[in-house]
Design a protein around this motif. Structure first.
Motif, PDB file in Angstrom:
ATOM      1  N   ASP A  91      32.770 -38.550  34.306  1.00  0.00           N
ATOM      2  CA  ASP A  91      32.882 -37.401  34.731  1.00  0.00           C
ATOM      3  C   ASP A  91      34.126 -37.162  35.537  1.00  0.00           C
ATOM      4  O   ASP A  91      34.946 -36.284  35.166  1.00  0.00           O
ATOM      5  CB  ASP A  91      31.708 -36.948  35.333  1.00  0.00           C
ATOM      6  CG  ASP A  91      31.561 -35.321  35.841  1.00  0.00           C
ATOM      7  OD1 ASP A  91      32.657 -34.664  35.852  1.00  0.00           O
ATOM      8  OD2 ASP A  91      30.817 -34.814  36.447  1.00  0.00           O
ATOM      9  N   ARG A 124      30.489 -36.607  29.943  1.00  0.00           N
ATOM     10  CA  ARG A 124      29.328 -37.238  30.439  1.00  0.00           C
ATOM     11  C   ARG A 124      28.273 -37.506  29.465  1.00  0.00           C
ATOM     12  O   ARG A 124      27.874 -38.409  29.721  1.00  0.00           O
ATOM     13  CB  ARG A 124      28.805 -36.008  31.350  1.00  0.00           C
ATOM     14  CG  ARG A 124      29.499 -35.775  32.919  1.00  0.00           C
ATOM     15  CD  ARG A 124      28.930 -34.703  33.650  1.00  0.00           C
ATOM     16  NE  ARG A 124      27.560 -35.487  33.968  1.00  0.00           N
ATOM     17  CZ  ARG A 124      27.278 -35.920  35.086  1.00  0.00           C
ATOM     18  NH1 ARG A 124      28.092 -36.234  35.776  1.00  0.00           N
ATOM     19  NH2 ARG A 124      25.946 -36.385  35.285  1.00  0.00           N
ATOM     20  N   ASP A 169      28.873 -40.793  35.832  1.00  0.00           N
ATOM     21  CA  ASP A 169      29.641 -40.331  37.049  1.00  0.00           C
ATOM     22  C   ASP A 169      31.375 -40.822  36.902  1.00  0.00           C
ATOM     23  O   ASP A 169      32.132 -39.750  37.203  1.00  0.00           O
ATOM     24  CB  ASP A 169      29.201 -40.825  38.398  1.00  0.00           C
ATOM     25  CG  ASP A 169      27.811 -40.374  38.631  1.00  0.00           C
ATOM     26  OD1 ASP A 169      27.447 -39.276  38.285  1.00  0.00           O
ATOM     27  OD2 ASP A 169      27.174 -40.637  39.621  1.00  0.00           O
ATOM     28  N   ARG A 224      34.522 -32.202  31.067  1.00  0.00           N
ATOM     29  CA  ARG A 224      33.468 -32.985  31.712  1.00  0.00           C
ATOM     30  C   ARG A 224      32.311 -32.938  30.931  1.00  0.00           C
ATOM     31  O   ARG A 224      31.479 -34.373  31.122  1.00  0.00           O
ATOM     32  CB  ARG A 224      33.474 -32.552  33.008  1.00  0.00           C
ATOM     33  CG  ARG A 224      34.894 -32.816  33.900  1.00  0.00           C
ATOM     34  CD  ARG A 224      34.702 -31.836  35.066  1.00  0.00           C
ATOM     35  NE  ARG A 224      33.794 -32.303  36.103  1.00  0.00           N
ATOM     36  CZ  ARG A 224      33.404 -31.769  37.186  1.00  0.00           C
ATOM     37  NH1 ARG A 224      33.995 -30.607  37.724  1.00  0.00           N
ATOM     38  NH2 ARG A 224      32.675 -32.567  37.916  1.00  0.00           N
ATOM     39  N   HIS A 232      37.481 -34.857  34.541  1.00  0.00           N
ATOM     40  CA  HIS A 232      37.999 -33.992  35.698  1.00  0.00           C
ATOM     41  C   HIS A 232      39.412 -34.331  35.782  1.00  0.00           C
ATOM     42  O   HIS A 232      40.571 -33.164  36.119  1.00  0.00           O
ATOM     43  CB  HIS A 232      37.183 -33.891  36.602  1.00  0.00           C
ATOM     44  CG  HIS A 232      37.559 -32.807  37.668  1.00  0.00           C
ATOM     45  ND1 HIS A 232      37.789 -31.684  37.559  1.00  0.00           N
ATOM     46  CD2 HIS A 232      38.158 -32.905  38.963  1.00  0.00           C
ATOM     47  CE1 HIS A 232      38.282 -30.981  38.623  1.00  0.00           C
ATOM     48  NE2 HIS A 232      38.574 -31.772  39.645  1.00  0.00           N
TER      49      HIS A 232
END
Length: 238
Positions: free
Chosen positions: A204, A100, A201, A96, A208
């Motif tokens: 990310d 990002r 976002d 992550r 995940h």
């Protein structure tokens, strides 16, 4: 993908040849977890003295790929299923953070590198072969990590991917059998799009979800193939 070392070497490179060969066979699962690694037998096989073989085994021990027992014999490190939840936890954080940072800091050159690695992964999926898929997947994610411009996170991530390479190989073997590799090409494409759009976002969230997908598939593989022989337990997936 990683290629098996050719059966020849330059004088003075015995330790490297032994290291490369044994490492490849461990990661490819040609040498099974728990297999005995006898220095004398390996030296005879590679036509060299025991010293370079011992040097190679020491280096592999430092990477966690082999284990020296109390009786001084050496074995291929077992795959510790009980530690899998902790491994996934660390992998998720690294994946992550790198993704990002890539969305935030990527350059046009980074985008080209990520796209090139994605095409290589798609080719590996089409041609089949879980080892090729696994290696191409690693190169794709490392291209993302390098776009994040944090060498410490990149190094940590690379080590995690190497430490879990045998689990990743089993994961891709499972996907290859079920013909689910196409799902990963879609996930990779979505990650690329988020990085391209600088959508931190979303990048990310996709990273995940990608880790969760690996975790779920690996646990499914274990339940299908080793439910009677291996302790099962994994992270709870929301």
């Amino acid at each position: 993908m990683d290629e098996a070392p050719e059966n020849k070497r330059v004088k003075g490179t015995g330790a490297k040849f032994a290291y490369d060969t044994i490492r490849y066979e461990i990661l490819a699962l040609t040498l099974a977890p728990g297999a005995l690694l006898d220095e004398t037998s390996l030296a005879e096989r590679f036509v060299m003295s025991r010293s370079p073989v011992r040097e190679a085994l020491i280096k592999l021990a430092g990477e966690g790929l082999v284990v020296t027992l109390a009786n001084r014999s050496t074995i291929v490190a077992p795959i510790d299923v009980t530690s899998f939840p902790k491994y996934v936890e660390a992998l998720d954080i690294a994946q992550r953070m790198n993704t990002r940072l890539a969305a935030q800091l990527r350059t046009e050159a980074d985008l080209k590198a990520i796209a090139r690695r994605q095409k290589q992964f798609e080719t590996a999926v089409r041609s089949g072969g879980h080892l090729a898929m696994s290696e191409a997947n690693k190169l794709f994610h490392m291209a993302i990590a390098e776009a994040g411009k944090n060498p410490y996170l990149t190094s940590f991530y690379a080590r995690l991917l190497d430490q879990g390479r045998r689990m990743l190989h089993l994961h891709f073997q499972y996907l290859e059998r079920g013909q689910d590799g196409i799902l990963l090409t879609d996930e990779h494409a979505q990650m690329y799009e988020a990085i391209y759009a600088r959508d931190i976002d979303r990048a990310d969230a996709l990273a995940h979800a990608h880790t969760r997908q690996f975790s779920a598939n690996f646990m499914a593989y274990l339940q299908e193939n080793h439910s009677a022989a291996m302790p099962l337990g994994g992270p709870k997936l929301a």
